[in-house]
Design an enzyme around this catalytic site. Structure first.
Site, PDB file in Angstrom:
ATOM      1  N   LYS A  79       0.854  -1.197   0.000  1.00  0.00           N
ATOM      2  CA  LYS A  79       0.000   0.000   0.000  1.00  0.00           C
ATOM      3  C   LYS A  79       0.880   1.234   0.000  1.00  0.00           C
ATOM      4  O   LYS A  79       1.977   1.234   0.573  1.00  0.00           O
ATOM      5  CB  LYS A  79      -0.928   0.024   1.225  1.00  0.00           C
ATOM      6  CG  LYS A  79      -1.862   1.244   1.256  1.00  0.00           C
ATOM      7  CD  LYS A  79      -2.788   1.241   2.451  1.00  0.00           C
ATOM      8  CE  LYS A  79      -3.682   2.483   2.415  1.00  0.00           C
ATOM      9  NZ  LYS A  79      -4.608   2.549   3.565  1.00  0.00           N
ATOM     10  N   GLU A  94      -9.798  10.933  12.630  1.00  0.00           N
ATOM     11  CA  GLU A  94      -8.996   9.731  12.886  1.00  0.00           C
ATOM     12  C   GLU A  94      -8.226   9.844  14.193  1.00  0.00           C
ATOM     13  O   GLU A  94      -7.361  10.705  14.352  1.00  0.00           O
ATOM     14  CB  GLU A  94      -8.026   9.498  11.719  1.00  0.00           C
ATOM     15  CG  GLU A  94      -7.271   8.197  11.798  1.00  0.00           C
ATOM     16  CD  GLU A  94      -6.481   7.903  10.541  1.00  0.00           C
ATOM     17  OE1 GLU A  94      -5.661   6.975  10.557  1.00  0.00           O
ATOM     18  OE2 GLU A  94      -6.685   8.614   9.526  1.00  0.00           O
TER      19      GLU A  94
END
Length: 471
Positions: free
Chosen positions: A229, A279
């Site tokens: 990723k 977050e």
């Protein structure tokens, strides 16, 4: 109202405040150092009161988790700025040592009123910019002079100051008392002159044209298996016609990003880093840890439920969950997580969300933060290789973007958010930054759409949507 009047915002006489302070001072045998006093206040909003917390030092901070904890701070009593390795360890040492030396005149005050060290990290431990001409220190840690906290309607005003003799204690008490009166007399403060929407021009360069080649290279890296990723970011820069006051923007974000935590780190009048982060890197409360895995994004006007059915988004999300749980296990913890992610709505965006919890008695929060940062949600996997590619592919310095920001209190509780959905105003330039997570199977067109969608979150608040161009 004079200092000797019979009532105060907290229904406490000034003489009682001073007697308590002197009693603590004498118990510690006149110990020199940082003395702290606090007064309870009711019904004040730290966001609107921040301009009134004047201090010789221009530093200002806002942490707006309303309806949870909201905290405004101003001035620096003690601080640490540094760059380079071991920054989480050194920031933890500074926090522990500084808070241990604070002589608290209100030891009975509740958790929301505790003295706090405020923290802002940069994404990379070593800035690529030259200090001090605009680079961001790898960590900034501040014990503020003023601290106004609120949870619900109950609030506390706290003052930190250096004392060497009993007259300094009295001066501190008088200063606190007068500021409390001032705040109560101005429950809805007028902010300093500035602009709440942006007038200006974008720095030339269409962001899609600049971002697309980098995006294609990132997709090649994950499709060829060199990375699992990679999260590539893009920056939009706007040249302002006048200085930006971030407080009205943060006020609007409170209404439109209610599930996020709004933040402001203002090093001086013309340097404001601000945003609304959905977050949580970590929170530590009474030995219980929570971290949020947040990856996979769609617009609320789209069929957000499709996120739960998207193989690409589910794989991207699971990489983040696995990385966080593995890092916590490496610290000796036993993390717990639900089997499946849920949808979390934050303003115009919807994300896949998995909360991760663990018992963490006697754990140092910044040791855990150092183990978790950066998560694959903002960097990539494997971590070291992804960070190297970000340095190579992104044509700008991330600074505080996607880095931890938050606080540690005197009891060892802490909360750190990941600084995304953010802007950085320096002098008359405003930078907005957003990124997209690339995994095998990512499609360039869709990732471009996701980045454009994220950029509009703050741009809409600034009435900039028609002007979106990036550098």
């Amino acid at each position: 109202m004079t200092a000797e009047s019979n009532t105060s915002p907290a229904e406490i006489r000034f003489s009682e405040l001073l007697d308590r302070a002197m009693h603590v001072w004498r118990q510690r045998q006149g110990e020199e150092g940082v003395f702290s006093l606090a007064l309870p206040l009711v019904g004040l909003d730290p966001l609107t009161q921040l301009p009134l917390l004047e201090a010789p030092d221009p530093f200002r901070f806002l942490w707006d988790g309303a309806p949870g904890l909201s905290l405004a701070a101003a001035g620096r009593c003690h601080h640490l700025d540094l760059a380079g390795p071991r920054r989480f360890e050194l920031a933890q040492r500074f926090s522990d040592a500084t808070l241990a030396r604070v002589l608290d005149g209100n030891p009975e005050a509740p958790a929301q009123a505790r003295s706090r060290i405020l923290l802002a990290f940069s994404f990379f431990e070593q800035s690529g910019e030259q200090q001090p001409t605009g680079g961001t220190p790898s960590v900034q840690a501040v014990l503020p002079r003023w601290q106004l906290s609120c949870h619900g309607r109950q609030g506390w005003l706290r003052l930190h100051g250096v004392v060497n003799q009993s007259s300094d204690v009295r001066s501190l008490a008088e200063t606190l008392w007068l500021m409390a009166e001032r705040l109560q007399q101005n429950p809805r403060s007028q902010r300093r002159p500035g602009i709440s929407t942006v007038s200006g021009t974008t720095i030339p360069g269409a962001w899609e044209q600049r971002y697309a080649p980098t995006l294609r290279r990132g997709i090649e890296l994950v499709n060829e298996g060199e990375l699992h990723k990679l999260v590539l970011a893009v920056r939009q820069s706007i040249q302002l016609e006048a200085p930006l006051d971030p407080l009205p923007l943060l006020d609007r974000l409170r209404q439109q990003q209610a599930g996020s935590c709004r933040f402001l780190w203002q090093r001086h009048r013309d340097d404001s880093f601000f945003g609304a982060s959905p977050e949580r890197l970590l929170s530590l409360r009474n030995g219980q840890l929570r971290s949020d895995a947040l990856a996979g994004t769609a617009g609320r006007n789209e069929q957000a439920i499709s996120l739960l059915r998207s193989d690409k988004d589910r794989r991207e999300h699971e990489l983040v969950v696995q990385a966080i749980t593995e890092h916590l296990r490496a610290q000796g913890l036993q993390p717990r997580r639900p089997r499946r992610p849920q949808l979390a709505r934050h303003g115009q965006l919807v994300h896949l969300h998995t909360p991760i919890t663990a018992a963490a008695p006697d754990q140092q929060p910044l040791t855990l933060a150092g183990a978790l940062h950066p998560t694959p949600a903002v960097a990539g996997l494997p971590r070291r290789e992804a960070m190297t590619w970000l340095r190579s592919l992104e044509p700008f310095e991330r600074g505080g973007y996607a880095a931890p920001i938050g606080w540690i209190d005197s009891a060892g509780d802490a909360e750190l958010r990941v600084a995304i959905r953010c802007g950085h105003a320096r002098d008359r330039q405003l930078d907005l930054t957003a990124g997209a997570g690339l995994v095998r199977g990512s499609v360039a067109e869709r990732e471009l759409q996701e980045v454009g969608l994220k950029l509009t979150v703050l741009a809409d608040q600034l009435e900039l949507r028609p002007q979106l161009h990036c550098t």
